[in-house]
Scaffold this motif. Structure first.
Motif, short mmCIF file in Angstrom:
data_model
loop_
_atom_site.label_atom_id
_atom_site.label_comp_id
_atom_site.label_asym_id
_atom_site.label_seq_id
_atom_site.Cartn_x
_atom_site.Cartn_y
_atom_site.Cartn_z
N GLU A 114 -4.46 -2.80 0.93
CA GLU A 114 -4.45 -3.00 2.39
C GLU A 114 -5.39 -4.14 2.79
N LEU A 115 -6.60 -4.16 2.24
CA LEU A 115 -7.55 -5.21 2.59
C LEU A 115 -7.14 -6.57 2.05
N ASP A 165 -6.66 6.14 -3.91
CA ASP A 165 -7.45 5.71 -2.74
C ASP A 165 -8.02 4.31 -2.94
N VAL A 166 -8.55 4.06 -4.12
CA VAL A 166 -9.13 2.73 -4.42
C VAL A 166 -8.02 1.67 -4.37
N VAL A 192 -13.75 -3.39 -2.88
CA VAL A 192 -13.21 -2.05 -3.09
C VAL A 192 -13.18 -1.72 -4.58
N ARG A 242 -5.05 1.78 -2.93
CA ARG A 242 -4.50 1.65 -1.57
C ARG A 242 -5.45 0.85 -0.68
N GLY A 243 -6.73 1.18 -0.73
CA GLY A 243 -7.71 0.46 0.09
C GLY A 243 -7.76 -1.02 -0.25
N ALA A 244 -7.74 -1.33 -1.53
CA ALA A 244 -7.77 -2.73 -1.97
C ALA A 244 -6.50 -3.46 -1.55
N ARG A 255 -8.38 9.71 -6.59
CA ARG A 255 -9.38 8.69 -6.31
C ARG A 255 -8.85 7.31 -6.64
N GLU A 294 -13.70 -8.47 0.97
CA GLU A 294 -13.56 -7.05 1.30
C GLU A 294 -12.65 -6.35 0.30
N ALA A 295 -11.52 -6.98 -0.03
CA ALA A 295 -10.59 -6.38 -0.98
C ALA A 295 -11.22 -6.27 -2.36
N ALA A 315 0.82 -1.21 0.00
CA ALA A 315 0.00 0.00 0.00
C ALA A 315 0.85 1.26 0.00
#
Length: 158
Positions: free
Chosen positions: A49-50, A42-43, A62, A45-47, A39, A58-59, A4
């Motif tokens: 991390e999950l 953010d998408v 995203v 990075r969130g994916a 954006r 969850e991943a 991430a």
């Protein structure tokens, strides 16, 4: 390095690996990401991390919300590659690659017909697929990505 930390480098490497020599759709993918880089970051990075700390569903979610892809040109067949590589090669990493080749092999070779071969899969289906490969891997003393590779290449016995 935590995946991430530099999601664009991770994405670039996945694009280079996952596209092969044809590089098809990469121009569209990169243009879509560049159109809203903050954006997209953010998408991604969130994916990433999950993919490491959460569940495969969850991943996956995203990247795919309400039945549509969050980033242009990055559908399930491609973003599951991103989720897989976010695991940095750890054998216990739960996210594995799912594409039409693997979905077709599961249907034709294994009788697992809950995956439509052309995609559009929801997060819950991806989670079940990851769980299935993890179970098969444990039963065969293998890593889940080895099972995925065998399905993808249609080589060997599962």
């Amino acid at each position: 390095m935590d995946p991430a930390d530099d999601v664009f480098t991770l994405l670039w490497r996945v694009l280079a690996w996952g596209s092969g020599s044809r590089l098809r759709q990469n121009g569209r993918r990169l243009a879509g990401i560049a159109a809203d880089a903050a954006r997209s970051e953010d998408v991604l990075r969130g994916a990433a991390e999950l993919a490491v700390t959460g569940s495969p569903a969850e991943a996956f979610a995203v990247f795919r919300r309400a039945g549509r892809n969050e980033l242009p040109g990055l559908g399930p067949s491609f973003f599951t590659k991103f989720l897989y590589f976010a695991g940095q090669g750890e054998p216990e990493h739960r996210c594995v690659i799912l594409d039409r080749v693997v979905a077709t092999a599961l249907r034709e070779r294994c009788g697992w017909d809950s995956l439509h071969p052309v995609g559009g899969w929801p997060a819950s289906t991806y989670e079940r697929y990851c769980d299935l490969l993890a179970r098969w891997a444990q039963e065969r003393d293998r890593a889940a990505d080895e099972i995925e590779y065998a399905l993808f290449t249609s080589k060997g016995h599962l």
